[in-house]
Design an enzyme around this catalytic site. Sequence first.
Site, mmCIF file in Angstrom:
data_model
loop_
_atom_site.group_PDB
_atom_site.id
_atom_site.type_symbol
_atom_site.label_atom_id
_atom_site.label_comp_id
_atom_site.label_asym_id
_atom_site.label_seq_id
_atom_site.Cartn_x
_atom_site.Cartn_y
_atom_site.Cartn_z
ATOM 1 C CD GLU A 134 4.582 -5.810 -3.583
ATOM 2 O OE1 GLU A 134 4.644 -6.955 -4.059
ATOM 3 O OE2 GLU A 134 4.565 -4.781 -4.272
ATOM 4 C CB ILE A 185 -1.912 3.075 -0.251
ATOM 5 C CG1 ILE A 185 -2.821 2.344 0.748
ATOM 6 C CG2 ILE A 185 -2.316 2.785 -1.686
ATOM 7 C CD1 ILE A 185 -2.686 0.838 0.737
ATOM 8 C CD GLU A 198 -8.070 -2.403 6.791
ATOM 9 O OE1 GLU A 198 -8.353 -2.482 8.007
ATOM 10 O OE2 GLU A 198 -8.871 -2.685 5.875
#
Length: 390
Positions: free
Chosen positions: A370, A165, A135
């Site tokens: 990631e 995203i 976020e």
Amino acid sequence: MSDRAPQPVERQLPTEEARDLLALVREIAQREIAPKAAEEEDAGRFPREVFTLLSESGLLGLPYPAEHGGGDQPYEVYLQVLEELATARLTVGLGVSVHTLASYALATYGSKQQQVEHLPVMLGGGLLGAYCLSEPSSGSDAASLRTKAVREGDTWVIDGTKAWITHGGIADFYTVMARTGEDGPRGITAFLVPGDAPGLSGAAPERKMGLKGSPTAQVHLDGVRVPDARRIGEEGQGFSIALSALDSGRLGIAACAVGLAQAALDEAVRYATERRQFGHPIADFQGLRFMLADMATQIEAGRALYLAAARLRDAGRPFAKQAAMAKLHCTDTAMKVTTDAVQILGGYGYTADFPAERYMREAKVLQIVEGTNQIQRMVIARHVAGPEGR
């Protein structure tokens, strides 16, 4: 440029089926992906038709069970497929890795009914997935996420914003982590959200230094209603699901990084064997030969590292430490190798007429996504020396 073709990577494949699979992937990569890569990346075009082709070819669900539309392939094989795709174009390799990551929660923690209902179309129905954990205010500290899901009978109402995203705004389904309880990791639950759910929207894609063909965007959830039948796992289990997914996802990033580094090495070798200075190809000069030798060695070491971690995973043994090591080493290697490739090409390497500068720009993000490489070092250190503040 020289017509010299790069030497094919010697693959470690356990079965004849796997060898045939890699031959198919290499054919698709060379025919459908690589020729358009530079032009489409420059234009910022996402190759959705390539992902449709990969789905039709059975390549979007390789590590998942055949009974649900997957390919029943071990990670050892799946990761080498990713490497081949990323060598041709990182946008495609990374996209397949993210789709696999987005499918992981349901494939691993979903109920039998959920898997029968959703997995076949997710893995082989031409759909594309996205993974929603980060976020705007929670990246490395993912457990502090603020997106909330409030239960109303048999429905959950989700409000919040996800950031960074991959496939944001174009995905057909999103695996979303949302807060359903107390602060911290124990209050997070996972949901499978359709891409066309009312109230879900993607912001304008981020303007990035590389990977321009791969859309990265915020995803807004404004009163998105999701039936409880799309909750994945138990309430409060979402954060452990997210971390488990990332262990496997980091291996995907490692394989993509090795593929990108291999593409940069191939380009450097092609150029160095053609470019002549002082009457000789520059590949004859020891300074450059040593650079090429170091690049090749680090790539081979990275490949061995991600394959070793994959074999642990395939054997059902713990592999989180090795996944972090592979992600750390392979992405750092990609950054170093692509930078050296630019140096070997000299002034030409700094121009967009050659792909080396694009490889260098693309490599940087792999050290971030990631879990940054600083986070990987923390994960590795905890395995080696125990948790902090003992």
